[in-house]
Design a protein around this motif. Structure first.
Motif, PDB file in Angstrom:
ATOM      1  N   THR A   8      66.641  87.078  69.504  1.00  0.00           N
ATOM      2  CA  THR A   8      67.440  88.008  68.706  1.00  0.00           C
ATOM      3  C   THR A   8      67.208  87.775  67.215  1.00  0.00           C
ATOM      4  N   LEU A   9      67.272  86.526  66.777  1.00  0.00           N
ATOM      5  CA  LEU A   9      67.064  86.208  65.370  1.00  0.00           C
ATOM      6  C   LEU A   9      65.652  86.564  64.919  1.00  0.00           C
ATOM      7  N   LEU A  10      64.664  86.311  65.765  1.00  0.00           N
ATOM      8  CA  LEU A  10      63.287  86.644  65.417  1.00  0.00           C
ATOM      9  C   LEU A  10      63.111  88.156  65.313  1.00  0.00           C
ATOM     10  N   GLU A  11      63.680  88.893  66.252  1.00  0.00           N
ATOM     11  CA  GLU A  11      63.588  90.357  66.188  1.00  0.00           C
ATOM     12  C   GLU A  11      64.219  90.893  64.905  1.00  0.00           C
ATOM     13  N   GLU A  12      65.377  90.354  64.549  1.00  0.00           N
ATOM     14  CA  GLU A  12      66.090  90.824  63.364  1.00  0.00           C
ATOM     15  C   GLU A  12      65.355  90.482  62.073  1.00  0.00           C
ATOM     16  N   ASN A  13      64.577  89.416  62.073  1.00  0.00           N
ATOM     17  CA  ASN A  13      63.945  88.935  60.853  1.00  0.00           C
ATOM     18  C   ASN A  13      62.420  88.934  60.917  1.00  0.00           C
ATOM     19  N   GLN A  14      61.838  89.677  61.851  1.00  0.00           N
ATOM     20  CA  GLN A  14      60.393  89.643  62.010  1.00  0.00           C
ATOM     21  C   GLN A  14      59.646  90.193  60.803  1.00  0.00           C
ATOM     22  N   ASN A  15      60.310  91.010  59.976  1.00  0.00           N
ATOM     23  CA  ASN A  15      59.641  91.517  58.779  1.00  0.00           C
ATOM     24  C   ASN A  15      59.210  90.384  57.862  1.00  0.00           C
ATOM     25  N   ILE A  16      59.964  89.303  57.849  1.00  0.00           N
ATOM     26  CA  ILE A  16      59.586  88.132  57.050  1.00  0.00           C
ATOM     27  C   ILE A  16      58.205  87.656  57.489  1.00  0.00           C
ATOM     28  N   VAL A  17      58.018  87.516  58.781  1.00  0.00           N
ATOM     29  CA  VAL A  17      56.749  87.027  59.311  1.00  0.00           C
ATOM     30  C   VAL A  17      55.633  88.026  59.030  1.00  0.00           C
ATOM     31  N   HIS A  18      55.913  89.323  59.203  1.00  0.00           N
ATOM     32  CA  HIS A  18      54.887  90.332  58.921  1.00  0.00           C
ATOM     33  C   HIS A  18      54.462  90.300  57.458  1.00  0.00           C
ATOM     34  N   LYS A  19      55.400  90.122  56.565  1.00  0.00           N
ATOM     35  CA  LYS A  19      55.069  90.088  55.135  1.00  0.00           C
ATOM     36  C   LYS A  19      54.224  88.864  54.807  1.00  0.00           C
ATOM     37  N   ILE A  20      54.553  87.736  55.396  1.00  0.00           N
ATOM     38  CA  ILE A  20      53.751  86.530  55.174  1.00  0.00           C
ATOM     39  C   ILE A  20      52.346  86.738  55.740  1.00  0.00           C
ATOM     40  N   CYS A  21      52.263  87.334  56.910  1.00  0.00           N
ATOM     41  CA  CYS A  21      50.957  87.615  57.514  1.00  0.00           C
ATOM     42  C   CYS A  21      50.134  88.526  56.607  1.00  0.00           C
ATOM     43  N   ARG A  22      50.787  89.507  56.018  1.00  0.00           N
ATOM     44  CA  ARG A  22      50.104  90.442  55.129  1.00  0.00           C
ATOM     45  C   ARG A  22      49.550  89.716  53.902  1.00  0.00           C
ATOM     46  N   LEU A  23      50.267  88.718  53.425  1.00  0.00           N
ATOM     47  CA  LEU A  23      49.812  87.970  52.251  1.00  0.00           C
ATOM     48  C   LEU A  23      48.628  87.063  52.552  1.00  0.00           C
ATOM     49  N   TYR A  24      48.583  86.513  53.741  1.00  0.00           N
ATOM     50  CA  TYR A  24      47.592  85.492  54.042  1.00  0.00           C
ATOM     51  C   TYR A  24      46.449  85.969  54.936  1.00  0.00           C
ATOM     52  N   THR A  25      46.409  87.265  55.270  1.00  0.00           N
ATOM     53  CA  THR A  25      45.311  87.787  56.089  1.00  0.00           C
ATOM     54  C   THR A  25      44.730  89.039  55.445  1.00  0.00           C
ATOM     55  N   SER A  26      43.557  89.424  55.953  1.00  0.00           N
ATOM     56  CA  SER A  26      42.895  90.598  55.368  1.00  0.00           C
ATOM     57  C   SER A  26      42.603  91.696  56.377  1.00  0.00           C
ATOM     58  N   ASP A  27      42.875  91.460  57.662  1.00  0.00           N
ATOM     59  CA  ASP A  27      42.657  92.519  58.645  1.00  0.00           C
ATOM     60  C   ASP A  27      43.697  92.414  59.762  1.00  0.00           C
ATOM     61  N   ALA A  28      43.737  93.453  60.592  1.00  0.00           N
ATOM     62  CA  ALA A  28      44.772  93.551  61.627  1.00  0.00           C
ATOM     63  C   ALA A  28      44.668  92.427  62.658  1.00  0.00           C
ATOM     64  N   ASP A  29      43.462  92.060  63.050  1.00  0.00           N
ATOM     65  CA  ASP A  29      43.306  90.989  64.043  1.00  0.00           C
ATOM     66  C   ASP A  29      43.821  89.652  63.505  1.00  0.00           C
ATOM     67  N   ALA A  30      43.452  89.341  62.269  1.00  0.00           N
ATOM     68  CA  ALA A  30      43.923  88.094  61.661  1.00  0.00           C
ATOM     69  C   ALA A  30      45.441  88.134  61.492  1.00  0.00           C
ATOM     70  N   HIS A  31      45.977  89.301  61.140  1.00  0.00           N
ATOM     71  CA  HIS A  31      47.437  89.476  61.000  1.00  0.00           C
ATOM     72  C   HIS A  31      48.123  89.164  62.326  1.00  0.00           C
ATOM     73  N   ASN A  32      47.606  89.759  63.406  1.00  0.00           N
ATOM     74  CA  ASN A  32      48.196  89.538  64.736  1.00  0.00           C
ATOM     75  C   ASN A  32      48.078  88.083  65.172  1.00  0.00           C
TER      76      ASN A  32
END
Length: 164
Positions: A11-35
């Motif tokens: 539940t907490l991860l679902e509610e706050n997953q945008n945090i993880v997506h934003k960090i992934c966006r900062l540290y990766t350059s493509d969709a596969d690396a993001h995932n």
């Protein structure tokens, strides 16, 4: 981890997953690396959750684990990260879709931020998330004064990059 803890974590991860997506966006350059990074951060959060004592807010703890995972992965990108299987419940997290137009608007800003070193990227990310300097300093393990000074220097640098 018992069923109640699993449910709370998911539940907490679902509610706050945008945090993880934003960090992934900062540290990766493509969709596969993001995932891949999203999955690795999720695994690290899952493994660390039983030790979460609640001394800090869940999101502060989540930032720290996610940023440390991202920084560690990309500093040691030549080493293979060992992963482990986790129970299927953790994969029932409903992923949110991102609007391509919003992604386009953010691309310039993220490209400029990606030019920063790993710690400065993390500091900017937390600042953009409206975290106060006390939370930023606790998350990154630096003093509040150091966080403020670094942020002012980063702002000047980003202004130069974005407005040549």
């Amino acid at each position: 981890m018992n069923k109640e803890q699993e449910h709370t974590f998911v539940t907490l991860l679902e509610e706050n997953q945008n945090i993880v997506h934003k960090i992934c966006r900062l540290y990766t350059s493509d969709a596969d690396a993001h995932n891949d990074l999203f999955q690795e951060i999720t695994i690290q959060l899952w493994k660390a959750y039983p030790k979460f004592r609640g001394d800090a807010k869940f999101t502060t703890w989540m930032y720290r684990v996610a940023l440390n995972t991202a920084i560690t992965l990309y500093r040691k990108s030549k080493k293979k990260i060992k992963t482990q299987e986790i129970e299927p419940i953790s994969f029932k997290i409903k992923a949110e879709e991102y609007d391509d137009q919003v992604e386009q608007q953010l691309r310039l800003m993220y490209d400029a931020i990606k030019e920063l070193n790993d710690i400065d990227k993390a500091l900017v990310f937390l600042y953009l998330e409206d975290r106060d300097y006390k939370d930023i300093s606790e998350t990154l393990g630096i003093s509040e004064v150091n966080a403020r000074v670094k942020m002012n220097r980063i702002k000047t640098k980003l202004r130069t990059v974005l407005n040549p």
